[in-house]
Design a protein around this motif. Structure first.
Motif, short mmCIF file in Angstrom:
data_model
loop_
_atom_site.label_atom_id
_atom_site.label_comp_id
_atom_site.label_asym_id
_atom_site.label_seq_id
_atom_site.Cartn_x
_atom_site.Cartn_y
_atom_site.Cartn_z
N GLU A 26 0.83 -1.21 0.00
CA GLU A 26 0.00 0.00 0.00
C GLU A 26 0.87 1.26 0.00
O GLU A 26 0.54 2.24 -0.67
CB GLU A 26 -0.93 -0.01 1.21
CG GLU A 26 -2.07 -1.01 1.10
CD GLU A 26 -2.92 -1.07 2.36
OE1 GLU A 26 -4.05 -1.57 2.29
OE2 GLU A 26 -2.41 -0.64 3.42
N LEU A 29 2.22 1.68 -3.47
CA LEU A 29 1.17 2.16 -4.36
C LEU A 29 0.94 3.65 -4.18
O LEU A 29 0.76 4.39 -5.17
CB LEU A 29 -0.13 1.38 -4.09
CG LEU A 29 -1.36 1.81 -4.91
CD1 LEU A 29 -1.09 1.66 -6.40
CD2 LEU A 29 -2.59 1.01 -4.49
N GLU A 30 0.97 4.10 -2.92
CA GLU A 30 0.77 5.53 -2.66
C GLU A 30 1.90 6.36 -3.28
O GLU A 30 1.64 7.41 -3.88
CB GLU A 30 0.72 5.76 -1.15
CG GLU A 30 0.43 7.21 -0.75
CD GLU A 30 0.31 7.38 0.75
OE1 GLU A 30 0.36 8.53 1.21
OE2 GLU A 30 0.19 6.36 1.45
N ALA A 32 3.75 5.47 -5.87
CA ALA A 32 3.62 5.39 -7.32
C ALA A 32 2.53 6.35 -7.82
O ALA A 32 2.70 7.01 -8.85
CB ALA A 32 3.30 3.96 -7.74
N ARG A 33 1.40 6.43 -7.11
CA ARG A 33 0.34 7.35 -7.51
C ARG A 33 0.80 8.80 -7.40
O ARG A 33 0.46 9.64 -8.25
CB ARG A 33 -0.89 7.11 -6.64
CG ARG A 33 -1.66 5.84 -7.02
CD ARG A 33 -2.78 5.56 -6.03
NE ARG A 33 -3.64 4.47 -6.50
CZ ARG A 33 -4.56 3.87 -5.75
NH1 ARG A 33 -4.73 4.27 -4.48
NH2 ARG A 33 -5.30 2.89 -6.24
N ALA A 34 1.58 9.10 -6.35
CA ALA A 34 2.08 10.47 -6.20
C ALA A 34 3.04 10.83 -7.34
O ALA A 34 2.99 11.94 -7.89
CB ALA A 34 2.78 10.63 -4.86
N ASP A 35 3.91 9.88 -7.73
CA ASP A 35 4.82 10.12 -8.85
C ASP A 35 4.04 10.30 -10.15
O ASP A 35 4.38 11.15 -10.98
CB ASP A 35 5.81 8.96 -8.99
CG ASP A 35 6.84 8.93 -7.87
OD1 ASP A 35 7.01 9.97 -7.21
OD2 ASP A 35 7.46 7.88 -7.66
N TRP A 36 2.99 9.50 -10.32
CA TRP A 36 2.16 9.60 -11.53
C TRP A 36 1.51 10.97 -11.60
O TRP A 36 1.48 11.62 -12.65
CB TRP A 36 1.12 8.49 -11.53
CG TRP A 36 0.16 8.55 -12.70
CD1 TRP A 36 -1.01 9.23 -12.77
CD2 TRP A 36 0.33 7.92 -13.96
NE1 TRP A 36 -1.61 9.06 -13.98
CE2 TRP A 36 -0.81 8.25 -14.75
CE3 TRP A 36 1.30 7.09 -14.51
CZ2 TRP A 36 -0.98 7.79 -16.05
CZ3 TRP A 36 1.13 6.63 -15.81
CH2 TRP A 36 0.01 6.98 -16.56
N ALA A 37 0.97 11.42 -10.47
CA ALA A 37 0.30 12.73 -10.44
C ALA A 37 1.29 13.86 -10.70
O ALA A 37 0.93 14.88 -11.30
CB ALA A 37 -0.39 12.93 -9.09
#
Length: 244
Positions: A26, A29-30, A32-37
């Motif tokens: 988790e 994943l958090e 990775a989502r921050a890097d994506w954003a």
């Protein structure tokens, strides 16, 4: 009478394992989502360092084909953390090389987590004899240094000068491609012995406790680069190094 199947985990270790892996995944994943954003793209592990090396091949003493081999190898890197078919979620570490007075704590932590990689200890005769008296089941440990999947230097740099610390990191680079340096970057403010620990560091090395920046500088001098730094609490940090 029909007997009901016994539910639940066989031990506390088995019960904590899935929850620990879930929290770890988790957290990844958090991130990775921050890097994506933020529009940050990670092509390979250590890609920034590899990209910089590509523009300085003579300094790195690499040909373009040798650099390409490293790049392709990094692209094929696969992690199995959390994979249900793998024992403990990851079978990537088969041998762990330990050094430093914190080796006993590392071995105990591996036991508590239910992980049993082959352990080796890189220490001189006298420190090894002291560690042998403190560690559980010393007969399962190889008390000679040698190749390993990962090396853990647990408080091994604390009372070494920069020259001695650089020598140790150079030795570790000959045995493992990944090293984890666990050091106190500052005295534990909650400890009644914080001032004493700071004074001992100055007396032994002539300088303060090393923070992650100081360890990174030593790493660059000895053929390593810093992958990431993990705060462990109580003034202690784990610096993950990869061999350049």
């Amino acid at each position: 009478m029909r007997r009901r199947a016994i539910c639940g985990a066989a031990s506390a270790t088995n019960a904590m394992g899935p929850a620990r892996r879930l929290r770890m995944l988790e957290d990844r994943l958090e991130r990775a989502r921050a890097d994506w954003a933020a529009g940050t793209v990670h092509v390979v592990r250590g890609g920034k360092h590899l990209a910089r090396t590509r523009h300085h091949l003579p300094a790195a003493q690499l040909s373009e084909s040798q650099w390409r081999e490293r790049w392709e190898a990094a692209r094929w890197f696969v992690q199995a953390d959390g994979e249900s078919g793998k024992r403990f979620g990851n079978e990537g570490v088969g041998t762990c090389l330990l050094t430093g007075p914190g080796s006993v704590s590392v071995a105990a932590a591996l036991d508590d987590a239910g992980r049993r990689p082959r352990l080796r200890v890189a220490e001189g005769d006298v420190p090894a004899a002291v560690l042998r008296e403190c560690v559980q089941a010393p007969e399962r440990i190889d008390w000679t240094a040698g190749p390993a999947d990962v090396a853990v230097a647990a408080k091994a740099l604390a009372y070494r000068t920069d020259r001695e610390a650089a020598h140790l990191l150079t030795e570790l680079a000959g045995w493992a491609a990944t090293a984890i340096v666990v050091e106190a970057s500052r005295p534990d403010g909650l400890s009644p012995h914080a001032a004493e620990a700071a004074l001992q560091a100055y007396a032994a090395t002539g300088g303060p406790l090393r923070d992650s920046a100081a360890i990174a500088a030593l790493a660059e001098r000895t053929g390593w680069y810093v992958d990431r730094v993990i705060a462990l609490g109580w003034g202690t940090e784990a610096t993950v190094l990869r061999r350049a």
